[in-house]
Design an enzyme around this catalytic site. Structure first.
Site, PDB file in Angstrom:
ATOM      1  N   GLY A  36     105.971  40.447  21.472  1.00 16.36           N
ATOM      2  CA  GLY A  36     104.803  39.980  22.204  1.00 16.36           C
ATOM      3  C   GLY A  36     103.480  40.291  21.520  1.00 16.36           C
ATOM      4  O   GLY A  36     102.420  40.168  22.124  1.00 16.36           O
TER       5      GLY A  36
ATOM      6  N   LYS B 282     111.481  36.769  30.670  1.00 17.64           N
ATOM      7  CA  LYS B 282     110.857  37.979  31.214  1.00 17.64           C
ATOM      8  C   LYS B 282     110.371  37.710  32.646  1.00 17.64           C
ATOM      9  O   LYS B 282     110.975  36.909  33.346  1.00 17.64           O
ATOM     10  CB  LYS B 282     109.729  38.466  30.298  1.00 17.64           C
ATOM     11  CG  LYS B 282     110.216  38.612  28.846  1.00 17.64           C
ATOM     12  CD  LYS B 282     109.280  39.388  27.974  1.00 17.64           C
ATOM     13  CE  LYS B 282     109.856  39.470  26.571  1.00 17.64           C
ATOM     14  NZ  LYS B 282     109.083  40.324  25.687  1.00 17.64           N
TER      15      LYS B 282
ATOM     16  N   GLU C 252     115.339  43.904  17.811  1.00 18.44           N
ATOM     17  CA  GLU C 252     113.974  43.587  18.219  1.00 18.44           C
ATOM     18  C   GLU C 252     113.060  44.764  17.916  1.00 18.44           C
ATOM     19  O   GLU C 252     112.973  45.713  18.713  1.00 18.44           O
ATOM     20  CB  GLU C 252     113.927  43.298  19.719  1.00 18.44           C
ATOM     21  CG  GLU C 252     114.769  42.120  20.143  1.00 18.44           C
ATOM     22  CD  GLU C 252     114.239  41.491  21.437  1.00 18.44           C
ATOM     23  OE1 GLU C 252     114.017  40.287  21.435  1.00 18.44           O
ATOM     24  OE2 GLU C 252     114.041  42.225  22.417  1.00 18.44           O
TER      25      GLU C 252
ATOM     26  N   ASN D 142     114.199  34.441  26.530  1.00 22.90           N
ATOM     27  CA  ASN D 142     114.029  35.541  27.480  1.00 22.90           C
ATOM     28  C   ASN D 142     112.715  35.274  28.218  1.00 22.90           C
ATOM     29  O   ASN D 142     111.650  35.508  27.680  1.00 22.90           O
ATOM     30  CB  ASN D 142     113.971  36.878  26.715  1.00 22.90           C
ATOM     31  CG  ASN D 142     113.660  38.056  27.621  1.00 22.90           C
ATOM     32  OD1 ASN D 142     113.653  37.930  28.847  1.00 22.90           O
ATOM     33  ND2 ASN D 142     113.392  39.213  27.030  1.00 22.90           N
TER      34      ASN D 142
ATOM     35  N   GLU E  66     111.625  46.854  26.762  1.00 26.57           N
ATOM     36  CA  GLU E  66     110.744  47.009  27.926  1.00 26.57           C
ATOM     37  C   GLU E  66     111.435  47.804  29.034  1.00 26.57           C
ATOM     38  O   GLU E  66     110.785  48.509  29.808  1.00 26.57           O
ATOM     39  CB  GLU E  66     110.278  45.619  28.416  1.00 26.57           C
ATOM     40  CG  GLU E  66     109.247  45.034  27.450  1.00 26.57           C
ATOM     41  CD  GLU E  66     109.233  43.519  27.347  1.00 26.57           C
ATOM     42  OE1 GLU E  66     109.794  42.850  28.220  1.00 26.57           O
ATOM     43  OE2 GLU E  66     108.648  43.007  26.366  1.00 26.57           O
TER      44      GLU E  66
ATOM     45  N   HIS F 275     116.872  46.089  26.756  1.00 27.67           N
ATOM     46  CA  HIS F 275     115.638  45.543  26.202  1.00 27.67           C
ATOM     47  C   HIS F 275     114.611  46.678  26.091  1.00 27.67           C
ATOM     48  O   HIS F 275     114.563  47.564  26.958  1.00 27.67           O
ATOM     49  CB  HIS F 275     115.105  44.422  27.100  1.00 27.67           C
ATOM     50  CG  HIS F 275     113.982  43.674  26.442  1.00 27.67           C
ATOM     51  ND1 HIS F 275     112.699  44.162  26.419  1.00 27.67           N
ATOM     52  CD2 HIS F 275     113.964  42.512  25.742  1.00 27.67           C
ATOM     53  CE1 HIS F 275     111.928  43.313  25.730  1.00 27.67           C
ATOM     54  NE2 HIS F 275     112.680  42.305  25.309  1.00 27.67           N
TER      55      HIS F 275
ATOM     56  N   SER G 237     108.313  38.033  18.485  1.00 30.14           N
ATOM     57  CA  SER G 237     107.346  37.016  18.056  1.00 30.14           C
ATOM     58  C   SER G 237     107.966  35.918  17.191  1.00 30.14           C
ATOM     59  O   SER G 237     107.325  35.415  16.275  1.00 30.14           O
ATOM     60  CB  SER G 237     106.162  37.671  17.342  1.00 30.14           C
ATOM     61  OG  SER G 237     105.486  38.557  18.223  1.00 30.14           O
TER      62      SER G 237
HETATM   63  P1  PGA Z   1     108.547  37.790  22.104  1.00 27.70           P
HETATM   64  O1  PGA Z   1     109.635  38.596  22.935  1.00 27.70           O
HETATM   65  O2  PGA Z   1     109.260  36.638  21.440  1.00 27.70           O
HETATM   66  O3  PGA Z   1     107.538  37.344  23.108  1.00 27.70           O
HETATM   67  O4  PGA Z   1     107.982  38.731  21.096  1.00 27.70           O
HETATM   68  C1  PGA Z   1     110.948  38.759  22.466  1.00 27.70           C
HETATM   69  C2  PGA Z   1     111.720  39.628  23.418  1.00 27.70           C
HETATM   70  O5  PGA Z   1     111.142  40.606  23.926  1.00 27.70           O
HETATM   71  O6  PGA Z   1     112.901  39.381  23.699  1.00 27.70           O
END
Ligand code: PGA
Length: 257
Positions: A181, A13, A175, A11, A106, A104, A220
Site C-alpha cells: 500500500g 481488504k 509480501e 485482496n 496487517e 497477512h 504495490s
Molecule cells: P497492495 O496490497 O497491493 O495494496 O500493496 C497487497 C496486499 O496487502 O495484499
C-alpha cells in the site's frame, strides 16, 4: 500446488460496498479471463461473501467453464464456540470459499497474530479443503538490518512444522511489509531472491517432487510492474491489494500473467 498456471488474487481488504462490488464484478466477469492460463480469485470482506458468490455463480450458468474463485481474508483458529466476532472454516465453506488469506501483515501487525496462530489457521483451512494463502514478509527495519531471509524463513517454518506434508496444498505469498500500500515495490530481483529462498525451504520440507507450490508476490503490484515481476523464475502469481479494486488495473495484471 501449482497446475502450471499463474494465480492472481485480489485482496479487497476493508473496501467496497454492495454497489461498488457489483460494478467491479460485473466488469471482471464480462472480461475474457483466460482461465486456461491463469487462475483468478478475489478475497472479499466476509459480509459480502454471499453477494459475490451469487454474482459469480449467476454468471457461470451457461459460460464455457472456469470462473473467479472466492476467497476470505482471514479465518478463526477455532472450530466453533464462544469467540465473538470470529468466523470459522465451516462457515466459510458454506459460502463456497476456496481460498483464505492467513497471516497477512496487517493482521500480524494490528491483531498481534503470531507465527504459531497463523500456522493453526492454515491447518484449519487445509482441514476444510480450502487453500490457505500464507503471507510472509519483512518490515523495512528488518530488511535494513539484514534479517529478511531469517524473518520469512521463520514465518514459513511455523506453517511447515504444523502442517507436514499438507503444505503441498498451500499457496505462499511473499509480501514485504514496506511495499504494501505504499507504492514502493520490491524490484524484480529483490522479490525473486526471496522467492528462491522460500522455494528452497519448501523443497527441503518435502514439497512433492516435480510439483511446485505457488509463491505469489504482493506489495504495490500494478499494471506497470506486473509483467516483469511475474516473469521471474520463482514468482507464480500475485496478491494484489489496491490495484484489485479497479477493474481495468486488475484485468491488466491478469493479462500480464
Ligand atoms: P497492495 O496490497 O497491493 O495494496 O500493496 C497487497 C496486499 O496487502 O495484499
Amino acid at each position: 500446488m501449482t497446475n502450471g498456471k499463474k494465480l492472481i488474487v485480489g485482496n479487497w481488504k476493508m473496501n467496497g460496498s454492495a454497489q461498488s462490488n457489483f460494478h467491479l464484478l460485473t466488469q471482471l466477469l464480462r472480461a475474457d479471463l483466460r482461465f486456461d492460463v491463469c487462475d483468478t480469485a478475489v478475497c472479499v470482506p466476509s459480509v459480502y461473501l454471499q453477494q459475490v458468490k451469487t454474482q459469480i455463480s449467476d454468471q457461470i450458468q451457461g459460460s464455457k467453464g472456469g470462473s473467479i474463485g472466492l476467497g476470505a481474508q482471514d479465518v478463526s483458529a477455532h472450530e466453533e464456540g464462544a469467540y465473538t466476532g470470529e468466523i470459522s472454516v465451516s462457515m466459510l465453506r458454506e459460502f463456497g470459499v476456496s481460498y483464505v488469506i492467513v497471516g497477512h501483515s496487517e493482521r500480524r501487525q494490528f491483531h498481534h497474530e503470531t507465527d504459531q496462530l497463523v500456522a493453526i489457521k492454515a491447518k484449519r483451512a487445509l482441514g476444510a479443503g480450502m487453500t490457505p494463502i500464507v503471507c510472509v514478509g519483512e518490515t523495512s527495519q528488518e530488511r535494513e538490518s539484514g534479517m529478511t531471509e531469517a524473518v520469512v524463513r521463520r514465518q514459513l517454518a511455523a506453517v511447515i512444522h504444523l502442517n507436514g506434508h499438507c503444505i503441498n496444498e498451500i499457496v505462499v505469498a511473499y509480501e514485504p511489509v514496506w511495499a504494501i500500500g505504499t507504492g514502493l515495490t520490491a524490484t524484480p530481483e529483490q522479490a525473486q531472491s526471496v522467492h528462491a529462498v522460500l522455494r528452497a525451504q519448501l523443497d527441503a520440507a518435502g514439497a512433492e517432487n516435480g510439483r511446485r507450490i505457488r509463491i505469489l508476490y504482493g506489495g504495490s503490484m500494478n499494471p506497470a510492474n506486473a509483467k516483469t515481476l511475474l516473469s521471474q523464475r520463482d514468482i507464480d502469481g500475485g496478491l494484489v491489494g489496491g490495484a484489485s479494486l479497479k477493474a481495468v488495473d486488475f484485468l491488466s495484471i491478469i493479462a500480464s500473467a
